[in-house]
Design a protein around this motif. Structure first.
Motif, PDB file in Angstrom:
ATOM      1  N   GLY A 248       0.767  -0.935  -0.156  1.00 22.27           N
ATOM      2  CA  GLY A 248       0.086  -0.071   0.024  1.00 22.27           C
ATOM      3  C   GLY A 248       0.926   0.995   0.064  1.00 22.27           C
ATOM      4  N   ARG A 249       2.180   1.235   1.249  1.00 23.04           N
ATOM      5  CA  ARG A 249       3.251   1.723   0.819  1.00 23.04           C
ATOM      6  C   ARG A 249       3.380   2.674  -0.591  1.00 23.04           C
ATOM      7  NH1 ARG A 249       3.753   0.477   6.073  1.00 23.04           N
ATOM      8  NH2 ARG A 249       5.633  -1.069   4.920  1.00 23.04           N
ATOM      9  N   TRP A 250       3.879   1.452  -1.336  1.00 23.26           N
ATOM     10  CA  TRP A 250       4.710   1.633  -2.544  1.00 23.26           C
ATOM     11  C   TRP A 250       3.607   2.123  -3.262  1.00 23.26           C
ATOM     12  CZ3 TRP A 250       9.156   1.768  -4.572  1.00 23.26           C
ATOM     13  CH2 TRP A 250      10.437   1.301  -3.920  1.00 23.26           C
ATOM     14  N   VAL A 259      -4.848  -3.404  -4.651  1.00 19.68           N
ATOM     15  CA  VAL A 259      -6.653  -4.014  -3.560  1.00 19.68           C
ATOM     16  C   VAL A 259      -6.005  -5.498  -2.834  1.00 19.68           C
ATOM     17  CG1 VAL A 259      -7.837  -5.969  -4.829  1.00 19.68           C
ATOM     18  CG2 VAL A 259      -7.428  -3.639  -5.923  1.00 19.68           C
ATOM     19  N   ARG A 260      -6.859  -5.262  -1.893  1.00 24.17           N
ATOM     20  CA  ARG A 260      -5.928  -6.130  -0.460  1.00 24.17           C
ATOM     21  C   ARG A 260      -7.246  -6.874  -0.353  1.00 24.17           C
ATOM     22  NH1 ARG A 260      -3.646  -2.450   4.102  1.00 24.17           N
ATOM     23  NH2 ARG A 260      -3.817  -5.016   4.725  1.00 24.17           N
ATOM     24  N   GLY A 261      -7.120  -8.228   0.324  1.00 29.12           N
ATOM     25  CA  GLY A 261      -8.107  -8.880   0.904  1.00 29.12           C
ATOM     26  C   GLY A 261      -7.559  -8.990   2.316  1.00 29.12           C
ATOM     27  N   SER A 262      -8.883  -9.214   2.862  1.00 29.10           N
ATOM     28  CA  SER A 262      -8.903  -9.954   4.486  1.00 29.10           C
ATOM     29  C   SER A 262      -7.864 -11.028   4.688  1.00 29.10           C
ATOM     30  CB  SER A 262      -9.861  -9.977   4.953  1.00 29.10           C
ATOM     31  OG  SER A 262     -10.203 -11.141   4.154  1.00 29.10           O
ATOM     32  N   GLU A 263      -7.233 -10.313   6.040  1.00 25.52           N
ATOM     33  CA  GLU A 263      -6.269 -11.375   6.340  1.00 25.52           C
ATOM     34  C   GLU A 263      -6.199 -12.730   6.668  1.00 25.52           C
ATOM     35  OE1 GLU A 263      -3.447  -9.566  10.219  1.00 25.52           O
ATOM     36  OE2 GLU A 263      -2.363 -11.274   9.661  1.00 25.52           O
ATOM     37  N   GLY A 264      -5.211 -13.341   5.976  1.00 23.98           N
ATOM     38  CA  GLY A 264      -5.359 -14.679   6.085  1.00 23.98           C
ATOM     39  C   GLY A 264      -6.400 -14.859   5.067  1.00 23.98           C
ATOM     40  N   GLY A 265      -7.249 -14.300   4.111  1.00 25.71           N
ATOM     41  CA  GLY A 265      -8.337 -14.549   2.307  1.00 25.71           C
ATOM     42  C   GLY A 265      -7.317 -15.373   2.122  1.00 25.71           C
ATOM     43  N   ASP A 266      -8.296 -15.487   0.873  1.00 27.46           N
ATOM     44  CA  ASP A 266      -8.052 -16.287  -0.339  1.00 27.46           C
ATOM     45  C   ASP A 266      -7.549 -15.417  -1.400  1.00 27.46           C
ATOM     46  OD1 ASP A 266      -7.836 -18.064  -2.696  1.00 27.46           O
ATOM     47  OD2 ASP A 266      -9.844 -17.762  -3.280  1.00 27.46           O
ATOM     48  N   PRO A 267      -5.995 -15.783  -1.628  1.00 27.72           N
ATOM     49  CA  PRO A 267      -5.051 -14.806  -2.160  1.00 27.72           C
ATOM     50  C   PRO A 267      -5.630 -14.956  -4.088  1.00 27.72           C
ATOM     51  CG  PRO A 267      -3.580 -16.891  -1.204  1.00 27.72           C
ATOM     52  CD  PRO A 267      -4.915 -16.511  -1.138  1.00 27.72           C
ATOM     53  N   GLY A 268      -6.434 -15.800  -4.671  1.00 25.59           N
ATOM     54  CA  GLY A 268      -6.993 -15.848  -5.735  1.00 25.59           C
ATOM     55  C   GLY A 268      -7.912 -14.888  -5.694  1.00 25.59           C
ATOM     56  N   SER A 269      -8.820 -15.039  -4.542  1.00 20.24           N
ATOM     57  CA  SER A 269      -9.507 -13.763  -4.623  1.00 20.24           C
ATOM     58  C   SER A 269      -9.675 -12.082  -5.146  1.00 20.24           C
ATOM     59  CB  SER A 269     -10.534 -14.249  -4.058  1.00 20.24           C
ATOM     60  OG  SER A 269     -10.057 -13.281  -2.557  1.00 20.24           O
ATOM     61  N   VAL A 270      -7.997 -12.252  -4.672  1.00 21.07           N
ATOM     62  CA  VAL A 270      -7.869 -10.474  -4.148  1.00 21.07           C
ATOM     63  C   VAL A 270      -6.963 -10.799  -5.805  1.00 21.07           C
ATOM     64  CG1 VAL A 270      -5.221  -9.236  -3.341  1.00 21.07           C
ATOM     65  CG2 VAL A 270      -6.756 -10.618  -1.638  1.00 21.07           C
ATOM     66  N   VAL A 271      -6.004 -11.361  -5.947  1.00 20.90           N
ATOM     67  CA  VAL A 271      -5.827 -10.847  -7.780  1.00 20.90           C
ATOM     68  C   VAL A 271      -6.896 -11.624  -8.551  1.00 20.90           C
ATOM     69  CG1 VAL A 271      -4.495 -12.682  -9.728  1.00 20.90           C
ATOM     70  CG2 VAL A 271      -3.929 -12.474  -7.230  1.00 20.90           C
ATOM     71  N   PHE A 272      -8.357 -12.223  -8.644  1.00 22.48           N
ATOM     72  CA  PHE A 272     -10.085 -11.557  -9.279  1.00 22.48           C
ATOM     73  C   PHE A 272      -9.948 -10.365  -9.733  1.00 22.48           C
ATOM     74  CE2 PHE A 272     -13.796 -11.750  -9.834  1.00 22.48           C
ATOM     75  CZ  PHE A 272     -14.262 -12.524 -11.191  1.00 22.48           C
ATOM     76  N   VAL A 275      -7.524  -7.905 -11.173  1.00 17.81           N
ATOM     77  CA  VAL A 275      -8.272  -8.046 -12.339  1.00 17.81           C
ATOM     78  C   VAL A 275      -9.420  -7.234 -12.836  1.00 17.81           C
ATOM     79  CG1 VAL A 275      -8.551  -9.214 -14.811  1.00 17.81           C
ATOM     80  CG2 VAL A 275      -6.743  -9.651 -12.425  1.00 17.81           C
ATOM     81  N   GLN A 276     -10.471  -7.540 -12.246  1.00 17.52           N
ATOM     82  CA  GLN A 276     -11.565  -6.631 -12.551  1.00 17.52           C
ATOM     83  C   GLN A 276     -11.606  -5.185 -12.641  1.00 17.52           C
ATOM     84  OE1 GLN A 276     -14.618  -8.620 -14.342  1.00 17.52           O
ATOM     85  NE2 GLN A 276     -13.129 -10.515 -13.741  1.00 17.52           N
ATOM     86  N   ARG A 277     -10.909  -5.036 -11.039  1.00 13.12           N
ATOM     87  CA  ARG A 277     -10.021  -3.600 -11.097  1.00 13.12           C
ATOM     88  C   ARG A 277     -10.113  -2.678 -12.660  1.00 13.12           C
ATOM     89  NH1 ARG A 277      -8.987   0.151  -7.003  1.00 13.12           N
ATOM     90  NH2 ARG A 277     -10.409  -0.997  -5.042  1.00 13.12           N
ATOM     91  N   ALA A 278      -8.889  -3.587 -12.873  1.00 10.23           N
ATOM     92  CA  ALA A 278      -7.920  -2.961 -14.305  1.00 10.23           C
ATOM     93  C   ALA A 278      -8.883  -2.748 -15.095  1.00 10.23           C
ATOM     94  CB  ALA A 278      -6.683  -3.735 -13.980  1.00 10.23           C
ATOM     95  N   ALA A 279      -9.448  -3.967 -15.069  1.00 11.71           N
ATOM     96  CA  ALA A 279     -10.701  -4.270 -16.541  1.00 11.71           C
ATOM     97  C   ALA A 279     -11.404  -2.628 -15.861  1.00 11.71           C
ATOM     98  CB  ALA A 279     -11.461  -4.972 -16.648  1.00 11.71           C
TER      99      ALA A 279
END
Ligand code: GDP
Length: 400
Positions: A248-250, A259-272, A275-279
């Motif tokens: 976040g600082r970078w 885009v970040r998720g909750s701690e311990g959350g699913d990394p796949g859904s963060v990347v998903f 990608v949606q945000r980028a699109a």
């Protein structure tokens, strides 16, 4: 008559005495006023217009509403008042921040590696010809520099052949032949980062914790933003909240989205989500961080495969998988690199911390043993300390 004269004289005397007293008082007052003028500090200059520059805070000035001092003597230093004016630091939008500096050169930053090679090259050159000691020195320096046992063996074999067929006996010629061989081994690869315009490109960053993944993502983001691309950072290392904070600082620093998720959350859904945000924002690039450690190696590799599958689904496309390797970890780094390249379809290596090690030879080992191009090299901790790998500049820097 005598009484009248006496009263007149009395009146004149009283009048004279009162005039004298008033004059003396006035003179005394004027004298005092003069002394006070000399001891009073010069009046302050007129207030300056408010500065728009960000800089160190000026020392507090005397407030107009301060109670007048009744003390005589040097002015006491102003005390901090609870209601004293505190200038608020001005926020500068990251996009307006000045460039943090020019990328460093290999020559500037590879002092440690140069120190190691220089010492041996000096001893090889100091001999009258090429003898067994020259070969021993050569072998020792290549192993010490982490070129690796098998690459060193094949390099020495090739050089011995060359020395024999060309009847070489000049130590300088041997050093030149070594430089040429090194450039041959590490050269010839395509090192540009793959990018397809019109879709959200996903560049995955893989590697174990501490190698410099997050820092590298920040540096890459900075370069891509400078090229005019819009960038989304995906905090896919959900196992460490600190990793997402760091990313976040970078993002703030370089002007990228996060885009970040909750701690311990699913990394796949963060990347998903990234990608949606980028699109939806027509962003060009998603730079995705991934976890560097799970309970088992098998889990880690499975997780990476899953992230890759998710990221590769339209509208996104994985166009780079960059393995980040810490150059200071030597052969240990090589082992990690082998594991990741087996599992994660790595397209390029980013070799970090090359500035902090004499073991620059790992570049040679990675290219020769893994067949994966070293695309970028970290030459420091700063935002601009990431450069494209150049075999010629690299070899030149360690032998110069
Ligand atoms: P991660 O756990 O893989 O995300 O690693 P980090 O990005 O947090 O980096 C770990 C440490 O390595 C930090 O102190 C970075 O500043 C430092 N680092 C990263 N790249 C370089 C580099 O190229 N040179 C040097 N000297 N330090 C680096």
């Amino acid at each position: 008559m005598i009484i009248l004269l006496a009263i007149l004289v009395l009146v004149v005397v009283v009048l004279l005495a009162s005039t004298l007293t008033v004059g003396t008082r006035r003179r005394l007052r004027r004298k005092r006023a003069g002394r006070a003028e000399l001891t009073r500090p010069p009046s302050p200059p007129p207030p300056a217009p408010p500065s728009t520059e960000v800089g160190p805070a000026a020392p507090p000035e005397a407030r107009p509403d301060a109670p007048p001092s009744t003390e005589v003597g040097p002015a006491a230093p102003p005390e901090a008042r609870p209601d004293a004016f505190e200038p608020t630091p001005q926020e500068v939008p990251p996009s307006l921040l000045p460039a943090e500096g020019q990328p460093p050169s290999f020559r500037e930053r590879l002092g440690k590696a140069r120190g190691l090679f220089g010492q041996y090259v000096g001893s090889i050159r100091s001999r009258g010809g090429i003898d067994q000691a020259s070969w021993d020195d050569l072998e020792e320096v290549l192993i010490k520099a982490d070129v690796g046992v098998s690459t060193t063996a094949s390099l020495l074999e090739d050089l011995r052949d060359q020395v024999q067929t060309q009847h070489m006996n000049d130590p300088d010629a041997l050093v030149d032949a070594l430089k040429e061989r090194l450039i041959e081994i590490v050269g010839g690869s395509e090192r540009s980062l793959n990018f397809e315009p019109g879709i959200p490109n996903v560049w995955l960053f893989v590697g174990v914790n501490g190698v410099g993944k997050t820092t590298t993502i920040g540096k890459v983001a900075r370069r891509q933003v400078a090229l005019g691309r819009s960038v989304v950072l995906a905090a896919g290392d959900t196992f460490r909240a600190a990793a997402a904070d760091q990313l976040g600082r970078w993002a703030d620093r370089v002007g990228a989205d996060l885009v970040r998720g909750s701690e311990g959350g699913d990394p796949g859904s963060v990347v998903f989500d990234a990608v949606q945000r980028a699109a939806s924002h027509h962003a060009d690039l998603v730079l995705a961080d991934t976890a560097g450690r799970l309970h088992t190696k098998v889990n880690l590799m499975k997780e990476l495969e899953k992230i890759r599958r998710v990221a590769d689904r339209p509208p996104g496309k994985v166009t780079e998988v960059l393995l980040v390797v810490d150059a200071t970890t030597g052969q240990n780094g090589m082992m990690q690199a082998r594991q990741f390249t087996d599992a994660a379809q790595v397209t390029g290596v980013v070799l970090t911390k090359l500035d902090g090690t004499a073991r620059g030879g790992i570049v040679v080992a990675i290219q020769r043993e893994l067949g994966v191009p070293v695309k970028l090299v970290g030459l420091g901790e700063g935002a601009d300390d990431l450069v494209e790998f150049s075999p010629e500049d690299f070899v030149d820097a360690i032998f110069s």
